[in-house]
Design a protein around this motif. Sequence first.
Motif, PDB file in Angstrom:
ATOM      1  N   PRO A 197       0.750  -1.300   0.160  1.00 52.50           N
ATOM      2  CA  PRO A 197      -0.177   0.107   0.119  1.00 52.50           C
ATOM      3  C   PRO A 197       0.933   1.217   0.115  1.00 52.50           C
ATOM      4  CG  PRO A 197      -0.275  -0.998   2.198  1.00 52.50           C
ATOM      5  CD  PRO A 197       0.736  -1.819   1.248  1.00 52.50           C
ATOM      6  N   TRP A 198       2.084   1.146   0.512  1.00 60.33           N
ATOM      7  CA  TRP A 198       2.853   2.440   0.670  1.00 60.33           C
ATOM      8  C   TRP A 198       3.303   2.729  -1.058  1.00 60.33           C
ATOM      9  CZ3 TRP A 198       7.555   3.662  -1.036  1.00 60.33           C
ATOM     10  CH2 TRP A 198       8.284   4.565  -0.263  1.00 60.33           C
ATOM     11  N   ILE A 199       3.539   1.816  -1.668  1.00 63.43           N
ATOM     12  CA  ILE A 199       3.741   2.067  -2.963  1.00 63.43           C
ATOM     13  C   ILE A 199       2.735   2.616  -4.042  1.00 63.43           C
ATOM     14  CG2 ILE A 199       4.718   0.770  -5.135  1.00 63.43           C
ATOM     15  CD1 ILE A 199       6.576  -0.857  -3.832  1.00 63.43           C
ATOM     16  N   LYS A 200       1.552   2.189  -3.460  1.00 66.59           N
ATOM     17  CA  LYS A 200       0.317   2.717  -4.211  1.00 66.59           C
ATOM     18  C   LYS A 200       0.295   4.142  -3.932  1.00 66.59           C
ATOM     19  CE  LYS A 200      -1.840  -1.993  -4.627  1.00 66.59           C
ATOM     20  NZ  LYS A 200      -2.822  -2.795  -3.847  1.00 66.59           N
ATOM     21  N   LEU A 201       0.945   4.709  -3.052  1.00 67.72           N
ATOM     22  CA  LEU A 201       0.737   6.125  -2.829  1.00 67.72           C
ATOM     23  C   LEU A 201       1.702   6.917  -3.760  1.00 67.72           C
ATOM     24  CD1 LEU A 201       0.809   6.233   1.131  1.00 67.72           C
ATOM     25  CD2 LEU A 201      -1.275   6.031  -0.360  1.00 67.72           C
ATOM     26  N   LEU A 202       2.420   6.369  -4.428  1.00 63.64           N
ATOM     27  CA  LEU A 202       3.270   7.073  -5.321  1.00 63.64           C
ATOM     28  C   LEU A 202       2.624   7.122  -6.749  1.00 63.64           C
ATOM     29  CD1 LEU A 202       6.621   5.121  -4.481  1.00 63.64           C
ATOM     30  CD2 LEU A 202       6.050   7.451  -3.669  1.00 63.64           C
ATOM     31  N   PRO A 203       3.060   8.582  -7.240  1.00 62.10           N
ATOM     32  CA  PRO A 203       2.222   8.667  -8.243  1.00 62.10           C
ATOM     33  C   PRO A 203       2.755   7.531  -9.647  1.00 62.10           C
ATOM     34  CG  PRO A 203       3.463  10.472  -7.856  1.00 62.10           C
ATOM     35  CD  PRO A 203       3.569   9.747  -6.824  1.00 62.10           C
ATOM     36  N   CYS A 204       3.980   7.237  -9.371  1.00 62.78           N
ATOM     37  CA  CYS A 204       4.242   6.333 -10.606  1.00 62.78           C
ATOM     38  C   CYS A 204       4.457   4.841 -10.150  1.00 62.78           C
ATOM     39  CB  CYS A 204       5.678   6.609 -11.082  1.00 62.78           C
ATOM     40  SG  CYS A 204       5.877   8.205 -12.191  1.00 62.78           S
ATOM     41  N   LYS A 205       3.820   4.814  -8.840  1.00 66.11           N
ATOM     42  CA  LYS A 205       3.817   3.508  -8.138  1.00 66.11           C
ATOM     43  C   LYS A 205       5.293   2.805  -8.207  1.00 66.11           C
ATOM     44  CE  LYS A 205      -0.715   3.561  -8.014  1.00 66.11           C
ATOM     45  NZ  LYS A 205      -0.766   4.965  -7.946  1.00 66.11           N
ATOM     46  N   ALA A 206       5.413   1.414  -8.830  1.00 66.15           N
ATOM     47  CA  ALA A 206       6.741   0.945  -8.956  1.00 66.15           C
ATOM     48  C   ALA A 206       6.917   0.701 -10.261  1.00 66.15           C
ATOM     49  CB  ALA A 206       6.894  -0.213  -7.930  1.00 66.15           C
ATOM     50  N   LYS A 207       6.165   1.421 -11.220  1.00 64.87           N
ATOM     51  CA  LYS A 207       6.350   1.198 -12.730  1.00 64.87           C
ATOM     52  C   LYS A 207       7.669   2.132 -13.406  1.00 64.87           C
ATOM     53  CE  LYS A 207       2.683  -1.259 -12.805  1.00 64.87           C
ATOM     54  NZ  LYS A 207       3.038  -2.807 -12.552  1.00 64.87           N
ATOM     55  N   ALA A 208       7.972   3.282 -12.903  1.00 62.03           N
ATOM     56  CA  ALA A 208       8.855   4.078 -13.490  1.00 62.03           C
ATOM     57  C   ALA A 208       9.656   5.155 -12.311  1.00 62.03           C
ATOM     58  CB  ALA A 208       8.161   5.024 -14.712  1.00 62.03           C
ATOM     59  N   GLY A 209      10.788   5.408 -12.840  1.00 63.89           N
ATOM     60  CA  GLY A 209      11.679   6.087 -11.963  1.00 63.89           C
ATOM     61  C   GLY A 209      12.303   5.261 -10.903  1.00 63.89           C
ATOM     62  N   ASP A 326      20.737  12.520 -13.324  1.00 60.55           N
ATOM     63  CA  ASP A 326      19.224  12.856 -13.619  1.00 60.55           C
ATOM     64  C   ASP A 326      18.644  11.859 -14.299  1.00 60.55           C
ATOM     65  OD1 ASP A 326      17.104  14.002 -14.325  1.00 60.55           O
ATOM     66  OD2 ASP A 326      17.779  16.055 -14.596  1.00 60.55           O
ATOM     67  N   LEU A 327      17.591  11.150 -13.819  1.00 58.66           N
ATOM     68  CA  LEU A 327      17.225  10.143 -14.959  1.00 58.66           C
ATOM     69  C   LEU A 327      16.299  10.616 -15.983  1.00 58.66           C
ATOM     70  CD1 LEU A 327      15.606   7.977 -11.773  1.00 58.66           C
ATOM     71  CD2 LEU A 327      17.778   7.639 -13.001  1.00 58.66           C
ATOM     72  N   ALA A 328      16.064  11.983 -16.223  1.00 59.97           N
ATOM     73  CA  ALA A 328      15.552  12.264 -17.358  1.00 59.97           C
ATOM     74  C   ALA A 328      16.488  12.357 -18.432  1.00 59.97           C
ATOM     75  CB  ALA A 328      14.963  13.668 -17.147  1.00 59.97           C
ATOM     76  N   LYS A 329      17.810  12.507 -18.124  1.00 60.28           N
ATOM     77  CA  LYS A 329      18.724  12.517 -19.054  1.00 60.28           C
ATOM     78  C   LYS A 329      19.731  11.154 -19.284  1.00 60.28           C
ATOM     79  CE  LYS A 329      19.405  17.308 -17.775  1.00 60.28           C
ATOM     80  NZ  LYS A 329      20.120  18.137 -17.012  1.00 60.28           N
ATOM     81  N   VAL A 330      19.651  10.304 -18.405  1.00 61.64           N
ATOM     82  CA  VAL A 330      20.418   9.019 -18.371  1.00 61.64           C
ATOM     83  C   VAL A 330      19.884   8.281 -19.541  1.00 61.64           C
ATOM     84  CG1 VAL A 330      21.129   9.134 -15.916  1.00 61.64           C
ATOM     85  CG2 VAL A 330      19.283   7.597 -16.790  1.00 61.64           C
ATOM     86  N   HIS A 331      20.796   7.367 -19.990  1.00 61.74           N
ATOM     87  CA  HIS A 331      20.476   6.133 -20.889  1.00 61.74           C
ATOM     88  C   HIS A 331      19.792   5.250 -19.940  1.00 61.74           C
ATOM     89  CE1 HIS A 331      22.561   8.013 -24.382  1.00 61.74           C
ATOM     90  NE2 HIS A 331      23.487   8.237 -23.654  1.00 61.74           N
ATOM     91  N   VAL A 332      18.648   4.720 -20.536  1.00 58.20           N
ATOM     92  CA  VAL A 332      17.930   3.704 -20.100  1.00 58.20           C
ATOM     93  C   VAL A 332      17.947   2.458 -20.784  1.00 58.20           C
ATOM     94  CG1 VAL A 332      16.166   4.965 -18.644  1.00 58.20           C
ATOM     95  CG2 VAL A 332      15.763   4.431 -21.273  1.00 58.20           C
ATOM     96  N   PRO A 333      17.882   1.262 -20.328  1.00 58.53           N
ATOM     97  CA  PRO A 333      17.948   0.879 -18.726  1.00 58.53           C
ATOM     98  C   PRO A 333      19.317   1.018 -17.939  1.00 58.53           C
ATOM     99  CG  PRO A 333      18.222  -1.242 -20.017  1.00 58.53           C
ATOM    100  CD  PRO A 333      18.129   0.159 -20.998  1.00 58.53           C
ATOM    101  N   PHE A 334      19.016   1.979 -17.096  1.00 62.25           N
ATOM    102  CA  PHE A 334      19.951   2.732 -16.277  1.00 62.25           C
ATOM    103  C   PHE A 334      20.299   1.637 -14.949  1.00 62.25           C
ATOM    104  CE2 PHE A 334      21.122   5.591 -12.847  1.00 62.25           C
ATOM    105  CZ  PHE A 334      22.493   5.943 -13.447  1.00 62.25           C
TER     106      PHE A 334
END
Lengths: 476, 394
Positions: A197-209, A326-334
């Motif tokens: 339930p803690w993860i479900k409070l996050l906007p991106c859940k455990a799907k991204a970031g 910065d995760l917006a700039k790094v190469h994914v998968p990081f």
Amino acid sequence: MQLTHLITQSIVACTVATLAVAKESFDEELVLKSLADGKLFTHFQFTTRLDYEPSGDALFSHYGLFPKAIGQIIQRYGARELHLTFTQGRWNYEDWGYPIAQSAGTGVELWAWMYRTESIEPNWKALTNALSGLFCASLNFIDETITSRPRMSFRPEGFYNEQADPMHERQDDPSDDSELRYGSLPHESVCTENLTPWIKLLPCKAKAGVSTLLNAHKLYDTNFHSMAIHVRPVCKDVDCNQKQLELVQTVTSVFDPVRVTARREWSFQSLFDRKIERSCAVASLSRVLVLLPTITEDNAWQIFPSADDSMMYKVGEETRQVAVYDLAKVHVPFDLQMIWQEHIFLFPLQPSFPPFFAHRYFTGYGQERGGLTVNIVNQNPNETVPVIYFDSIPWYLKLYLHTLKVSVTWGQDVRQDDLIKQTYYQPAVDRSRPSVLEMWLTLPPNSVTTVSIEFDKVFLKYTEHRPDANRGFDVG
Amino acid sequence: MPSTRPTPPCLLLLLFVACALTFLCLPSFATPSTPTADVVDGFFSRGGHTNNWAVLVCTSRFWFNYRHIANTLSMYRTVKRLGIPDSNIILMLADDVACNPRNKFPATVFNNAARLLDLYGENVEVDYRGYEVTVENFIRMLTGELRRWVSYLVGCVKVQRLGTPAKLSSIMKLHPQTPSQPPLGRVSPDTPRSKRLLTDDRSNIFIYMTGHGGNEFLKFQDAEEISAYDLADAFEQMWEKRSQHYVQPDILAQYPFHGEQSAGGEFLFEVVLSRLLSLSITFAPQHHTDFDIGVAVIDSYTYYNLEFLENIDMSSNATLKQLVCIRFMRSHELSLPMKPPALTNSPFRSRSLIPMTPSRSAVSPESATTSLSGHWIRWVGWESGPGHKLTLRT
């Protein structure tokens, strides 16, 4: 396909529009730091902020990023601030130094500043029940028998941050409109059902970031883990014209890579069994920070990929470097990897004691009487350290105040007469409230101060024993 | 395109009920005979059943009862897979084995020594755990809710449902501060939704309990017991309050690990059977041990249940009869002391026709004398065998 694309675009557009109105923001950070004994400290922090007026009724009718579940609970039950931690393991101060985030006791700790209304007691009870349902924990066991109201140890962290000095005089107390309630369950287990339930409070859940890395199987295979939520009102600017509600969610763990490989090297893959596949699109700040150790001859390390950006931070006199990704700039998968030029890790022979730490233990034997002793060590060679000691003891340990002793048991040329600056003691009432002991102590430089008190163990009715009575009770 | 619409979720429970309807002559439950009551009853009966609920209970504490948690979580996984959401599942686990320091595989629970499937997974919600799993909480949860429609409808029907007008008014008086909420029964007004059995009069409920027990009782955490009569009474009250449509309790009474000779399992009682479609009480020895985890990981009852359930999905036409027959045959061929197929029952079926009692002779050798290694060998033998030919006994 095209239709789907269009719909997706319009949904995104709507979301963006909503966000613009609701004035919310979301930041996420992951901090990693190698500890002196080869373990690895990881700290996830997710911060959601929402512009609001504390008196507004329709606060959570419109929301985007801020979790409605939390918003409704604190609004319904009149909680001004809320702090909840789930911890297993003990923070090893001797080897790990001080934690970056606020440390927490084993089990569950909950404290909240509740608005002072007629229904404050029912509200507190309802709050513990609501949180119990939300986080799948037995928080409803925090009833009046273990709820305490410490006077000195806690201060609101909200609007009046600059005045939140515990040593501040009480007439300037910013907490006029609210009261503190504190309860802890030292025996409460912490596992996946709490993290879910803690993860479900996050906007991106455990799907991204960075939240992608929150793998329960790995997080609970660590030497220490602590999961927390902190809700508090904060000011957006210095004059406090715009108020915000801040929700900080943290997960702190201490991994032990040496246990597996005998070396300190780590990577996201080895720690979490995952990589960061994408960044969280709604996060205004999404980054990974690595607090880098100093490079010496016998401590040569490398980090891959190397950071685009770096900052400096100070530890005492030393200045050290922080690698920032910065995760917006790094190469994914990081995947981040750090290796040391060593065959096997050699444990340091000397523990790195922090300047100030404490050790609490029971004394005595048998089923009738006992005692509680706390040794508080101040290793600072020159400075006197003011501390507040707080203990909430369940009613079934009947404390004797006349046996309370505070003395300096180790140290030279120390004056013992002004150790205690202030004391607050609330005696227990059987089956209705705990004993509370709070002391504002002044620790002399380079000394060990001992606080001890004796108690009787109350004879319990047979229904008051837990199903696993053989295990005994956990006390704070 | 009505013809291509997917089949509505056919859940485990629904499955049980449907099968009972097929194989048995299911009479309708008696209703009050006043005309108004009939009208209202007709209104609420139109939609058939409304939702499905599952109550999954592990009543055993301590690490060596790992298999009971695994049993319960196996059923949790199954009902979730078959479409019941977490909001409709009340999961009660008396201990935390997943994050127990003795667990070599943290945050996991396995029900097979092959360890292919982690039952704990990444998404589990435990509603009652640890010390909260008590007989009192269990019965309060089952019987606690007065139904929403009962409270909302103002009129004589409502009064009749509850018994007397006086009773209703006393309930309303108890909670004057929350007139907009349904009156609350036996759970605290603060109890969160996740801990309430929010069924209505057309709900189907699947109840699964596992733990140690004996003749007419099931132990909770080695500290207290629920008797068959408590349970029967709870079901009777649920029926009176119309908080369920049909109850399908699947109750597994697990006998003590070292096999006390009290086994017998006369877990049978008139009231429950008169209200239930079926009731199965089973003596179930542990199925096999995982030597890395160090304890038995599943009971044979659940093992054979899963063997069947893992092969069905929401569109399956399998019936309860098939389940119980196969479960029985598997255990029978292996000479496991499992009782005969659990017996679909209907309110009007004669109680004498239901062989609910496991024979004593079958119980004692397994529970009293077989060692862990015995189970292991048996299990391995079964795994490596050529595969038994299944024949249906009639």
